[in-house]
Design an enzyme around this catalytic site. Structure first.
Site, PDB file in Angstrom:
ATOM      1  N   ALA A 143     -17.953  15.349 -11.599  1.00  0.00           N
ATOM      2  CA  ALA A 143     -16.938  14.473 -12.184  1.00  0.00           C
ATOM      3  C   ALA A 143     -16.247  15.170 -13.342  1.00  0.00           C
ATOM      4  O   ALA A 143     -16.814  15.288 -14.436  1.00  0.00           O
ATOM      5  CB  ALA A 143     -17.581  13.164 -12.649  1.00  0.00           C
ATOM      6  N   GLU A 146      -9.892  12.988 -14.764  1.00  0.00           N
ATOM      7  CA  GLU A 146      -9.763  11.668 -15.377  1.00  0.00           C
ATOM      8  C   GLU A 146      -8.407  11.056 -15.029  1.00  0.00           C
ATOM      9  O   GLU A 146      -7.469  11.772 -14.644  1.00  0.00           O
ATOM     10  CB  GLU A 146      -9.935  11.776 -16.890  1.00  0.00           C
ATOM     11  CG  GLU A 146     -11.311  12.295 -17.276  1.00  0.00           C
ATOM     12  CD  GLU A 146     -11.572  12.318 -18.764  1.00  0.00           C
ATOM     13  OE1 GLU A 146     -12.735  12.488 -19.148  1.00  0.00           O
ATOM     14  OE2 GLU A 146     -10.603  12.164 -19.545  1.00  0.00           O
ATOM     15  N   GLY A 150      -5.555  14.811 -14.991  1.00  0.00           N
ATOM     16  CA  GLY A 150      -5.128  15.730 -13.948  1.00  0.00           C
ATOM     17  C   GLY A 150      -5.805  17.083 -14.058  1.00  0.00           C
ATOM     18  O   GLY A 150      -7.019  17.173 -14.219  1.00  0.00           O
ATOM     19  N   GLU A 260     -15.001  27.427  -5.938  1.00  0.00           N
ATOM     20  CA  GLU A 260     -14.389  26.212  -5.388  1.00  0.00           C
ATOM     21  C   GLU A 260     -13.026  26.522  -4.776  1.00  0.00           C
ATOM     22  O   GLU A 260     -12.694  26.055  -3.679  1.00  0.00           O
ATOM     23  CB  GLU A 260     -14.236  25.163  -6.487  1.00  0.00           C
ATOM     24  CG  GLU A 260     -13.616  23.863  -5.983  1.00  0.00           C
ATOM     25  CD  GLU A 260     -13.441  22.811  -7.064  1.00  0.00           C
ATOM     26  OE1 GLU A 260     -12.963  21.708  -6.738  1.00  0.00           O
ATOM     27  OE2 GLU A 260     -13.779  23.091  -8.238  1.00  0.00           O
ATOM     28  N   ARG A 286       0.130  21.883  29.096  1.00  0.00           N
ATOM     29  CA  ARG A 286       1.184  20.875  29.118  1.00  0.00           C
ATOM     30  C   ARG A 286       2.420  21.426  29.813  1.00  0.00           C
ATOM     31  O   ARG A 286       2.943  22.488  29.419  1.00  0.00           O
ATOM     32  CB  ARG A 286       1.537  20.470  27.683  1.00  0.00           C
ATOM     33  CG  ARG A 286       2.685  19.484  27.566  1.00  0.00           C
ATOM     34  CD  ARG A 286       2.309  18.118  28.099  1.00  0.00           C
ATOM     35  NE  ARG A 286       3.308  17.125  27.718  1.00  0.00           N
ATOM     36  CZ  ARG A 286       3.298  15.879  28.147  1.00  0.00           C
ATOM     37  NH1 ARG A 286       2.329  15.474  28.964  1.00  0.00           N
ATOM     38  NH2 ARG A 286       4.228  15.033  27.768  1.00  0.00           N
ATOM     39  N   HIS A 356       2.506  19.508  19.862  1.00  0.00           N
ATOM     40  CA  HIS A 356       1.784  18.475  20.609  1.00  0.00           C
ATOM     41  C   HIS A 356       2.662  17.277  20.954  1.00  0.00           C
ATOM     42  O   HIS A 356       2.242  16.416  21.744  1.00  0.00           O
ATOM     43  CB  HIS A 356       0.572  17.985  19.790  1.00  0.00           C
ATOM     44  CG  HIS A 356      -0.646  18.846  19.916  1.00  0.00           C
ATOM     45  ND1 HIS A 356      -0.783  20.046  19.255  1.00  0.00           N
ATOM     46  CD2 HIS A 356      -1.789  18.679  20.636  1.00  0.00           C
ATOM     47  CE1 HIS A 356      -1.963  20.569  19.541  1.00  0.00           C
ATOM     48  NE2 HIS A 356      -2.583  19.771  20.378  1.00  0.00           N
ATOM     49  N   GLY A 381      -8.998  21.413  -6.702  1.00  0.00           N
ATOM     50  CA  GLY A 381      -9.435  22.685  -7.265  1.00  0.00           C
ATOM     51  C   GLY A 381      -8.380  23.400  -8.084  1.00  0.00           C
ATOM     52  O   GLY A 381      -8.528  24.590  -8.399  1.00  0.00           O
ATOM     53  N   THR A 383      -3.934  22.660  -8.633  1.00  0.00           N
ATOM     54  CA  THR A 383      -2.766  22.528  -7.775  1.00  0.00           C
ATOM     55  C   THR A 383      -2.075  23.876  -7.538  1.00  0.00           C
ATOM     56  O   THR A 383      -2.320  24.858  -8.252  1.00  0.00           O
ATOM     57  CB  THR A 383      -1.732  21.576  -8.412  1.00  0.00           C
ATOM     58  OG1 THR A 383      -1.272  22.159  -9.648  1.00  0.00           O
ATOM     59  CG2 THR A 383      -2.346  20.212  -8.695  1.00  0.00           C
TER      60      THR A 383
END
Length: 397
Positions: A143, A146, A150, A260, A286, A356, A381, A383
């Site tokens: 954690a 907040e 940010g 991370e 396809r 697709h 982790g 921006t």
């Protein structure tokens, strides 16, 4: 310098692929709709040694290093899993490293083995939290973020006031991965005035009076990864639950950002690779106007460009990860690796869904899940914009 494909890593890929095929694929859609993965999955992954990859055996892990963790992450997604599954099942990858590092640096029996000084409290945290988590019997979360903070870690306002042999914690956290299911939370707190940047890390147990897990946050993607808001009102946390020395939390957080960010970069390029595979298979099978889609030059060239982007990102992330594992200070390169991989993922996933057609827009299509999940990778982790600031600083700007 790159990740060497040793026989051990090939076996690790095979183990991971078998785990995903047997334990994940039959249930992943149900977990997506339920909003979480079952606790039993942690125990299963621990039993076969996957949960502890990248953590030393001395703390209950399976051994290996950052590069082995990357192999597992890549293979989970390439085998049909998802980045959301990685986030849910391997949240301990961001919740535990600070505890392990503090014990290895300063403390107790483990610290003595690794050359540290006496601080038996850190060894106690390993026994109480790290070992059970790597055994799959506990779930941990990290954690930091907040509601009004940010990416600005130094501006954390959750406070921890010393009161005898306890800290009294007040504040709130948001966007906490595995926050609903977690048994404990490695929590960044300000041990001076709010926003001072004087941070410490405390392990806070779920069920502690005043610690409330708020609403489960509904998200665009990562549906099988539960996300929560956390609230702390006069929560009394024993000083023995502090990780390392007081006011060393900011440095500890920064030191573990590289792993991370490389994990997120791996999730990005692996998602791109998986989407190339899905799109290629779809275009071969396809038919439109009497011919397979893959028979058309426009489609072939688009697939070729997607493949090139995905493989190029993989190669660069592997190179940077190998340098990090070798101990090189490559903060700028880590930021570039994350941005390169995320950009490749964004482009490839978008094109894969387009190829697709209408089916790609349905929940039944795997590519639809990757399209939703991919959007968080440029946010979590740190921006893309924060990564660019780090890169610019590395350029001397």
């Amino acid at each position: 310098m790159t990740i060497v494909d040793t026989p051990e890593r090939r076996q690790l890929r095979e183990l991971t692929r078998a785990f995903v095929t047997r334990e994940v694929l039959p249930h992943l859609d149900d977990w997506e709709r339920a909003g979480e993965v079952p606790r039993a999955l942690h125990a299963t992954a621990a039993k076969i040694g996957l949960l502890g990859i990248g953590f030393p055996e001395s703390v209950g892990g399976s051994g290996g290093d950052l590069l082995d963790s990357i192999v597992v992450t890549e293979e989970i997604i390439r085998s049909g899993g998802s980045s959301g599954l990685v986030a849910a099942l391997f949240t301990h990858g961001i919740a535990l490293p600070h505890l392990v590092a503090a014990a290895g640096r300063t403390g107790g029996t483990l610290g003595a083995r690794l050359g540290g000084g006496p601080a038996p409290g850190d060894d106690d945290l390993v026994d109480r939290y790290v070992r059970p988590t790597l055994a799959g019997t506990m779930i941990g979360a990290l954690a930091i973020t907040e509601p009004d903070g940010g990416s600005d870690v130094a501006a954390i306002r959750t406070t921890a006031r010393r009161d005898g042999d306890h800290y009294v914690v007040n504040g709130s956290k948001t966007y906490i991965t595995s926050g609903v299911r977690a048994d404990f939370v490695t929590t960044a707190v300000c041990t001076d005035f709010p926003g001072s940047g004087e941070l410490s890390l405390l392990v806070i147990d779920k069920g502690t009076p005043g610690f409330t897990v708020g609403r489960r946050l509904e998200k665009l993607g990562w549906h099988c990864s539960d996300t929560a808001e956390l609230s702390f009102v006069d929560v009394r946390v024993p000083v023995s639950n502090r990780i390392g020395e007081e006011n060393t939390g900011f440095l500890a957080i920064m030191q573990h950002f590289a792993a991370e960010r490389l994990s997120l970069a791996t999730q990005a390029y692996a998602t791109a690779q998986r989407c190339v595979e899905l799109a290629t298979r779809w275009c071969r099978n396809r038919a439109t106007f009497g011919r397979p889609l893959a028979s058309r030059q426009l489609v072939r060239h688009r697939l070729a460009e997607m493949h090139t982007r995905a493989e190029s990102a993989r190669a660069y992330v592997h190179e940077v990860a190998a340098r990090v594992a070798a101990g090189e200070p490559v903060v700028t390169e880590v930021a570039m690796a994350k941005n390169v991989a995320v950009a490749a993922c964004d482009q490839v996933v978008d094109q894969a869904l387009q190829l697709h057609g209408g089916f790609g827009y349905l929940r039944d299509a795997e590519v639809e899940r990757h399209y939703r999940d991919a959007r968080i990778l440029g946010i979590g982790g740190g921006t893309t914009e924060i990564m660019n600031e780090i890169i610019a600083k590395g350029m001397g700007l």
